[in-house]
Design a protein around this motif. Sequence first.
Motif, PDB file in Angstrom:
ATOM      1  N   ARG A   4       0.840  -1.214   0.000  1.00 49.99           N
ATOM      2  CA  ARG A   4       0.000   0.000   0.000  1.00 49.99           C
ATOM      3  C   ARG A   4       0.869   1.256   0.000  1.00 49.99           C
ATOM      4  NH1 ARG A   4      -5.113  -1.221  -0.902  1.00 49.99           N
ATOM      5  NH2 ARG A   4      -5.891  -3.011   0.236  1.00 49.99           N
ATOM      6  N   LYS A   5       1.926   1.246   0.818  1.00 49.00           N
ATOM      7  CA  LYS A   5       2.818   2.409   0.848  1.00 49.00           C
ATOM      8  C   LYS A   5       3.556   2.547  -0.475  1.00 49.00           C
ATOM      9  CE  LYS A   5       3.640   2.757   5.787  1.00 49.00           C
ATOM     10  NZ  LYS A   5       4.620   2.678   6.865  1.00 49.00           N
ATOM     11  N   GLN A   7       2.416   1.643  -3.330  1.00 53.10           N
ATOM     12  CA  GLN A   7       1.420   2.129  -4.274  1.00 53.10           C
ATOM     13  C   GLN A   7       1.263   3.651  -4.141  1.00 53.10           C
ATOM     14  OE1 GLN A   7      -2.494   0.487  -3.646  1.00 53.10           O
ATOM     15  NE2 GLN A   7      -2.721   0.067  -5.823  1.00 53.10           N
ATOM     16  N   LEU A   8       1.217   4.150  -2.922  1.00 51.07           N
ATOM     17  CA  LEU A   8       1.115   5.585  -2.694  1.00 51.07           C
ATOM     18  C   LEU A   8       2.355   6.307  -3.211  1.00 51.07           C
ATOM     19  CD1 LEU A   8      -0.514   7.898  -1.441  1.00 51.07           C
ATOM     20  CD2 LEU A   8       0.670   7.439   0.702  1.00 51.07           C
ATOM     21  N   ARG A   9       3.499   5.722  -2.976  1.00 53.94           N
ATOM     22  CA  ARG A   9       4.763   6.310  -3.447  1.00 53.94           C
ATOM     23  C   ARG A   9       4.794   6.370  -4.979  1.00 53.94           C
ATOM     24  NH1 ARG A   9       9.046   9.276  -2.518  1.00 53.94           N
ATOM     25  NH2 ARG A   9      11.023   8.363  -3.064  1.00 53.94           N
ATOM     26  N   GLN A  11       2.175   6.612  -6.903  1.00 53.33           N
ATOM     27  CA  GLN A  11       1.243   7.673  -7.300  1.00 53.33           C
ATOM     28  C   GLN A  11       1.920   9.037  -7.213  1.00 53.33           C
ATOM     29  OE1 GLN A  11      -2.102   7.048  -4.683  1.00 53.33           O
ATOM     30  NE2 GLN A  11      -3.308   6.132  -6.326  1.00 53.33           N
ATOM     31  N   GLN A  12       2.697   9.254  -6.165  1.00 53.46           N
ATOM     32  CA  GLN A  12       3.400  10.520  -6.013  1.00 53.46           C
ATOM     33  C   GLN A  12       4.423  10.708  -7.125  1.00 53.46           C
ATOM     34  OE1 GLN A  12       4.940  10.020  -2.066  1.00 53.46           O
ATOM     35  NE2 GLN A  12       3.114  10.870  -1.095  1.00 53.46           N
ATOM     36  N   SER A  64      -1.652  -3.137  -7.893  1.00 56.62           N
ATOM     37  CA  SER A  64      -3.099  -3.099  -7.663  1.00 56.62           C
ATOM     38  C   SER A  64      -3.720  -4.468  -7.886  1.00 56.62           C
ATOM     39  CB  SER A  64      -3.759  -2.089  -8.592  1.00 56.62           C
ATOM     40  OG  SER A  64      -3.298  -0.803  -8.314  1.00 56.62           O
TER      41      SER A  64
END
Length: 83
Positions: A4-5, A7-9, A11-12, A64
């Motif tokens: 999850r982290k 994935q967020l990274r 996205q950034q 994902s």
Amino acid sequence: MDKRKLQLRLQQKMMFDVLFVALAIAAIFYFELYTLPGILLPVLLAALRAYTFVLHMRHFRRLSRDLKDEQPKSRLYDREEEP
């Protein structure tokens, strides 16, 4: 780093890539870089960032899909598929 982290990274990083491409294209017009090197350098940098964006997008989609596969399906979902 969990998925999850990561994935967020990603996205950034993808947002930074989009911003960088937009700024590189805008720099041509803002600084009036109408010579060949003045146009080629921002365009090449934008192309490189677009390539990294595609790589990040592929990695993001793979993550994902893995996260979706790891989640247990609900019982209601199983009931709907059985008949």
